[in-house]
Design a protein around this motif. Structure first.
Motif, PDB file in Angstrom:
ATOM      1  N   VAL A 180     -27.140 -25.989   1.196  1.00 20.54           N
ATOM      2  CA  VAL A 180     -27.494 -26.956   2.078  1.00 20.54           C
ATOM      3  C   VAL A 180     -26.584 -28.342   1.699  1.00 20.54           C
ATOM      4  CG1 VAL A 180     -29.500 -28.679   2.594  1.00 20.54           C
ATOM      5  CG2 VAL A 180     -29.908 -26.191   2.411  1.00 20.54           C
ATOM      6  N   PRO A 181     -26.379 -28.774   0.556  1.00 19.92           N
ATOM      7  CA  PRO A 181     -25.580 -29.774   0.080  1.00 19.92           C
ATOM      8  C   PRO A 181     -24.060 -29.780   0.795  1.00 19.92           C
ATOM      9  CG  PRO A 181     -26.925 -29.434  -1.817  1.00 19.92           C
ATOM     10  CD  PRO A 181     -26.949 -28.177  -0.838  1.00 19.92           C
ATOM     11  N   ILE A 182     -23.832 -28.526   1.213  1.00 13.61           N
ATOM     12  CA  ILE A 182     -22.223 -28.580   1.831  1.00 13.61           C
ATOM     13  C   ILE A 182     -22.068 -28.427   3.393  1.00 13.61           C
ATOM     14  CG2 ILE A 182     -21.174 -27.719  -0.181  1.00 13.61           C
ATOM     15  CD1 ILE A 182     -21.078 -24.654   0.665  1.00 13.61           C
ATOM     16  N   VAL A 183     -23.486 -28.695   3.949  1.00 14.48           N
ATOM     17  CA  VAL A 183     -23.487 -28.619   5.505  1.00 14.48           C
ATOM     18  C   VAL A 183     -24.108 -29.814   5.797  1.00 14.48           C
ATOM     19  CG1 VAL A 183     -23.552 -26.109   5.792  1.00 14.48           C
ATOM     20  CG2 VAL A 183     -25.781 -27.544   5.537  1.00 14.48           C
ATOM     21  N   PRO A 184     -23.866 -30.320   7.042  1.00 16.01           N
ATOM     22  CA  PRO A 184     -22.826 -30.029   7.775  1.00 16.01           C
ATOM     23  C   PRO A 184     -21.373 -30.067   7.256  1.00 16.01           C
ATOM     24  CG  PRO A 184     -24.490 -31.432   8.920  1.00 16.01           C
ATOM     25  CD  PRO A 184     -24.707 -31.341   7.769  1.00 16.01           C
ATOM     26  N   PRO A 185     -20.544 -29.374   7.604  1.00 19.02           N
ATOM     27  CA  PRO A 185     -19.087 -29.585   7.123  1.00 19.02           C
ATOM     28  C   PRO A 185     -18.193 -30.811   7.244  1.00 19.02           C
ATOM     29  CG  PRO A 185     -19.156 -28.310   8.841  1.00 19.02           C
ATOM     30  CD  PRO A 185     -20.332 -28.618   8.997  1.00 19.02           C
ATOM     31  N   ARG A 186     -17.378 -31.003   6.240  1.00 16.66           N
ATOM     32  CA  ARG A 186     -16.796 -32.194   6.035  1.00 16.66           C
ATOM     33  C   ARG A 186     -15.659 -32.007   7.276  1.00 16.66           C
ATOM     34  NH1 ARG A 186     -13.479 -31.919   1.826  1.00 16.66           N
ATOM     35  NH2 ARG A 186     -12.750 -33.578   2.105  1.00 16.66           N
ATOM     36  N   SER A 187     -15.255 -31.172   7.956  1.00 21.88           N
ATOM     37  CA  SER A 187     -14.305 -30.792   8.935  1.00 21.88           C
ATOM     38  C   SER A 187     -14.968 -31.322  10.216  1.00 21.88           C
ATOM     39  CB  SER A 187     -13.972 -29.186   9.157  1.00 21.88           C
ATOM     40  OG  SER A 187     -15.398 -28.453   9.357  1.00 21.88           O
ATOM     41  N   LEU A 188     -16.422 -31.410  10.458  1.00 20.32           N
ATOM     42  CA  LEU A 188     -16.901 -32.276  11.532  1.00 20.32           C
ATOM     43  C   LEU A 188     -16.927 -33.745  11.186  1.00 20.32           C
ATOM     44  CD1 LEU A 188     -19.668 -29.797  12.566  1.00 20.32           C
ATOM     45  CD2 LEU A 188     -17.310 -29.858  13.359  1.00 20.32           C
ATOM     46  N   GLY A 189     -16.379 -34.078  10.195  1.00 19.88           N
ATOM     47  CA  GLY A 189     -16.417 -35.696  10.018  1.00 19.88           C
ATOM     48  C   GLY A 189     -17.782 -36.117   9.156  1.00 19.88           C
ATOM     49  N   PHE A 190     -18.391 -35.182   8.479  1.00 22.57           N
ATOM     50  CA  PHE A 190     -19.502 -35.649   7.553  1.00 22.57           C
ATOM     51  C   PHE A 190     -18.983 -35.801   6.288  1.00 22.57           C
ATOM     52  CE2 PHE A 190     -21.715 -33.703  11.107  1.00 22.57           C
ATOM     53  CZ  PHE A 190     -22.859 -34.153  11.313  1.00 22.57           C
ATOM     54  N   GLN A 191     -19.701 -36.702   5.505  1.00 21.64           N
ATOM     55  CA  GLN A 191     -19.239 -37.174   4.141  1.00 21.64           C
ATOM     56  C   GLN A 191     -20.489 -37.427   3.413  1.00 21.64           C
ATOM     57  OE1 GLN A 191     -15.966 -36.718   3.088  1.00 21.64           O
ATOM     58  NE2 GLN A 191     -15.812 -38.358   1.198  1.00 21.64           N
ATOM     59  N   HIS A 192     -20.637 -37.188   2.129  1.00 24.79           N
ATOM     60  CA  HIS A 192     -21.547 -37.401   1.192  1.00 24.79           C
ATOM     61  C   HIS A 192     -21.295 -38.870   0.628  1.00 24.79           C
ATOM     62  CE1 HIS A 192     -24.360 -34.323   0.899  1.00 24.79           C
ATOM     63  NE2 HIS A 192     -23.908 -33.531   0.560  1.00 24.79           N
ATOM     64  N   PRO A 193     -22.332 -39.375   0.200  1.00 30.91           N
ATOM     65  CA  PRO A 193     -21.952 -40.829  -0.642  1.00 30.91           C
ATOM     66  C   PRO A 193     -21.848 -40.386  -1.965  1.00 30.91           C
ATOM     67  CG  PRO A 193     -24.512 -40.505  -0.242  1.00 30.91           C
ATOM     68  CD  PRO A 193     -23.718 -39.350   0.596  1.00 30.91           C
ATOM     69  N   SER A 194     -21.740 -41.338  -2.592  1.00 30.17           N
ATOM     70  CA  SER A 194     -21.493 -41.099  -4.218  1.00 30.17           C
ATOM     71  C   SER A 194     -23.170 -40.877  -4.913  1.00 30.17           C
ATOM     72  CB  SER A 194     -20.888 -42.341  -4.754  1.00 30.17           C
ATOM     73  OG  SER A 194     -19.695 -42.555  -4.292  1.00 30.17           O
ATOM     74  N   GLY A 195     -23.101 -40.492  -6.001  1.00 28.47           N
ATOM     75  CA  GLY A 195     -24.355 -40.535  -6.840  1.00 28.47           C
ATOM     76  C   GLY A 195     -24.929 -39.112  -6.941  1.00 28.47           C
ATOM     77  N   GLU A 196     -23.984 -38.105  -6.967  1.00 31.16           N
ATOM     78  CA  GLU A 196     -24.471 -36.742  -7.074  1.00 31.16           C
ATOM     79  C   GLU A 196     -24.843 -36.498  -8.592  1.00 31.16           C
ATOM     80  OE1 GLU A 196     -23.483 -32.170  -6.111  1.00 31.16           O
ATOM     81  OE2 GLU A 196     -21.954 -33.848  -5.645  1.00 31.16           O
ATOM     82  N   ILE A 197     -25.847 -35.944  -9.085  1.00 30.60           N
ATOM     83  CA  ILE A 197     -25.964 -35.104 -10.275  1.00 30.60           C
ATOM     84  C   ILE A 197     -26.220 -33.778  -9.937  1.00 30.60           C
ATOM     85  CG2 ILE A 197     -27.667 -34.754 -12.287  1.00 30.60           C
ATOM     86  CD1 ILE A 197     -26.126 -37.776 -12.113  1.00 30.60           C
ATOM     87  N   HIS A 198     -25.576 -32.735 -10.621  1.00 31.40           N
ATOM     88  CA  HIS A 198     -25.514 -31.518 -10.325  1.00 31.40           C
ATOM     89  C   HIS A 198     -25.900 -30.525 -11.327  1.00 31.40           C
ATOM     90  CE1 HIS A 198     -24.332 -28.026  -8.246  1.00 31.40           C
ATOM     91  NE2 HIS A 198     -23.496 -27.546  -9.220  1.00 31.40           N
ATOM     92  N   SER A 199     -26.903 -29.787 -11.152  1.00 34.78           N
ATOM     93  CA  SER A 199     -27.408 -28.995 -12.024  1.00 34.78           C
ATOM     94  C   SER A 199     -26.688 -27.643 -12.143  1.00 34.78           C
ATOM     95  CB  SER A 199     -28.822 -28.470 -11.855  1.00 34.78           C
ATOM     96  OG  SER A 199     -29.499 -27.517 -12.614  1.00 34.78           O
ATOM     97  N   LEU A 200     -26.170 -27.111 -13.084  1.00 32.68           N
ATOM     98  CA  LEU A 200     -25.175 -26.046 -13.331  1.00 32.68           C
ATOM     99  C   LEU A 200     -25.890 -24.686 -13.497  1.00 32.68           C
ATOM    100  CD1 LEU A 200     -22.348 -27.652 -15.926  1.00 32.68           C
ATOM    101  CD2 LEU A 200     -22.346 -27.477 -13.265  1.00 32.68           C
ATOM    102  N   ASP A 201     -27.168 -24.679 -14.154  1.00 32.96           N
ATOM    103  CA  ASP A 201     -27.654 -23.348 -14.317  1.00 32.96           C
ATOM    104  C   ASP A 201     -29.280 -23.424 -14.387  1.00 32.96           C
ATOM    105  OD1 ASP A 201     -28.374 -24.196 -16.855  1.00 32.96           O
ATOM    106  OD2 ASP A 201     -26.399 -23.552 -17.484  1.00 32.96           O
ATOM    107  N   GLN A 202     -29.885 -22.347 -14.551  1.00 31.78           N
ATOM    108  CA  GLN A 202     -31.348 -22.373 -14.513  1.00 31.78           C
ATOM    109  C   GLN A 202     -32.043 -22.788 -15.645  1.00 31.78           C
ATOM    110  OE1 GLN A 202     -32.308 -21.783 -11.211  1.00 31.78           O
ATOM    111  NE2 GLN A 202     -33.972 -20.425 -12.017  1.00 31.78           N
ATOM    112  N   SER A 203     -30.984 -23.099 -16.940  1.00 30.05           N
ATOM    113  CA  SER A 203     -31.756 -23.507 -18.171  1.00 30.05           C
ATOM    114  C   SER A 203     -32.169 -25.095 -18.316  1.00 30.05           C
ATOM    115  CB  SER A 203     -30.461 -23.491 -19.011  1.00 30.05           C
ATOM    116  OG  SER A 203     -29.645 -24.594 -19.019  1.00 30.05           O
ATOM    117  N   GLN A 204     -31.910 -25.630 -17.087  1.00 30.23           N
ATOM    118  CA  GLN A 204     -32.451 -27.124 -16.976  1.00 30.23           C
ATOM    119  C   GLN A 204     -31.873 -27.920 -18.020  1.00 30.23           C
ATOM    120  OE1 GLN A 204     -34.897 -28.313 -13.880  1.00 30.23           O
ATOM    121  NE2 GLN A 204     -33.075 -26.979 -13.779  1.00 30.23           N
TER     122      GLN A 204
END
Length: 311
Positions: free
Chosen positions: A241-265
Motif C-alpha cells: 500500500v505505501p508504494i501506491v499510487p505510483p510516483r510515475s503518476l506524480g504522487f510523492q510521500h512526505p518525509s517522516g517514514e519509520i520502516h519495520s524490517l521484519d516480524q520481530s518488532q
C-alpha cells in the motif's frame, strides 16, 4: 484481505506496467539517504498510543461510542468518547476522544474495511486534483494537488469533525490534538491534521502519527505537509500500500517514514527524506506481501478481528 487484493488488482489493471516498477522517469525525486537503525523503545512514545487509537477505529460505531470495544478500548484505559461520524462504508468512520494521559483530543480515522467493498471505492479514484484552497487558504497558488478519492472522503466529514474538535478543546481545556489512522484512514488523517493545523488556535499542538500510509498527493503536497504538520508514519516490511499510487503518476510521500524490517518488532529504520528508496519505496508489488499491511506495528494488528463484533 479481499478488498485490498481487489484494490491492487484494479490498480494493476488500470496502470499496467508503470505500477509494477518504481516509476522510472518520474518527475519526483526519491531520497537516497542511509536509514538509521532504531530500537523498539525509541518508537513507543511516538507510535504505540496512536496505534491503539487507530485500532479502535475499526470497531463498530456503537461499541466505540459506549467505549465497549473489547481489548482495543480497554488497552487505552480511561478515555472519554466525544463524537463520531461516517457510516463505515462510503463515508468511513472517524471518532473523537479525550485522552487524560496527556490531556489531548484524539481524532482517529477508520482504515479500509476489507469486508466492505464500498470502502475500497474511495481508494481507486486515482487522479490528482487541486487541493480545496477554501479549507487550506495558505496553499493558494502553490500548485498543490491531492488524491481525488482521499479528498472526497475527507470533505464528507470535515465540517462536523472540526466542530467536534473545537468543542472538545473548549470543554476539556486540552492544548493538544493527536490525529491517527491506518491505510485509507492514514491518508485522510494527513488531510485532517493539515486542516486542523490551519483551523485551531496556533497555541494548540497538532500532531500526526499514521500507519500503512499510501501516497496522497503531489510533490507540493508532500512539501506542504513537511513544512506545516510534520508527518510521522510507519510502514511494515513488504506492504504494497505505501508504494501506491505510483510516483510515475506524480504522487510523492512526505518525509517522516519509520520502516519495520521484519516480524520481530526489534528492527526499525528511520528513513531520511521523501520516498526513501532504501525503505518502502524500494519495495515492488511483484514481491509484496498483503498480510504485512495490517501489521504488526509495535505489536498492534489492525482490522475488525480484535473487536467484539469482529469479522
Amino acid at each position: 484481505m479481499f478488498a485490498l487484493l481487489n484494490f491492487l488488482a484494479l490498480l494493476s489493471s488500470a496502470l499496467s506496467a508503470p505500477i509494477l516498477g518504481l516509476s522510472p522517469g518520474s518527475e519526483n525525486a526519491a531520497a537516497t539517504g542511509t536509514p538509521t537503525a532504531l530500537a523498539l523503545s525509541d518508537l513507543q512514545s511516538s507510535f504505540k498510543r496512536p496505534a491503539q487509537f487507530a485500532r479502535v477505529a475499526f470497531c463498530s460505531s456503537v461499541s466505540i461510542s459506549n467505549w465497549t470495544c473489547g481489548e482495543p478500548c480497554t488497552a487505552l484505559g480511561n478515555v472519554t468518547f466525544l463524537q463520531s461520524g461516517g457510516d463505515q462504508g462510503l463515508i468511513p468512520l472517524y471518532y473523537i476522544a479525550h485522552d487524560p494521559t496527556d490531556n489531548s483530543i484524539v481524532v482517529a480515522h477508520e482504515g479500509t474495511v476489507t469486508s466492505n467493498i464500498l470502502s475500497i471505492l474511495n481508494d481507486v479514484k486515482l487522479g490528482l486534483v487541486d487541493l480545496n484552497v477554501t479549507r487550506f487558504p495558505s496553499t493558494a497558488g502553490k500548485g498543490i494537488q491531492v488524491h481525488s478519492g482521499f479528498q472526497q472522503t475527507f470533505e464528507r466529514t470535515a465540517d462536523g469533525l472540526l466542530a467536534g474538535v473545537m468543542k472538545g478543546l473548549s470543554d476539556t481545556g486540552a492544548k493538544k490534538v493527536a490525529v491517527t489512522g491506518h491505510s485509507l484512514g492514514a491518508a485522510v488523517a494527513t488531510m485532517t491534521a493539515a486542516f486542523l493545523k490551519q483551523s485551531v488556535d496556533p497555541s494548540i499542538d497538532v500532531s500526526l502519527a499514521v500507519f500503512g500510509l499510501p501516497r496522497g498527493g503531489n510533490q507540493a503536497w508532500a512539501d506542504f505537509l513537511d513544512s506545516t504538520v510534520g508527518v510521522k508514519y510507519m510502514t511494515n516490511q513488504q506492504d504494497p500500500v505505501p508504494i501506491v499510487p505510483p510516483r510515475s503518476l506524480g504522487f510523492q510521500h512526505p518525509s517522516g517514514e519509520i520502516h519495520s524490517l521484519d516480524q520481530s518488532q526489534n528492527n526499525f529504520t528511520s528513513c531520511p527524506g521523501q520516498d526513501n528508496e532504501h525503505c518502502s519505496t524500494g519495495n515492488s508489488l511483484l514481491q509484496s506481501n498483503t498480510t504485512n499491511h495490517d501489521g504488526p506495528y509495535l505489536g498492534i494488528t489492525f482490522g475488525r478481528k480484535s473487536c467484539p463484533d469482529g469479522q
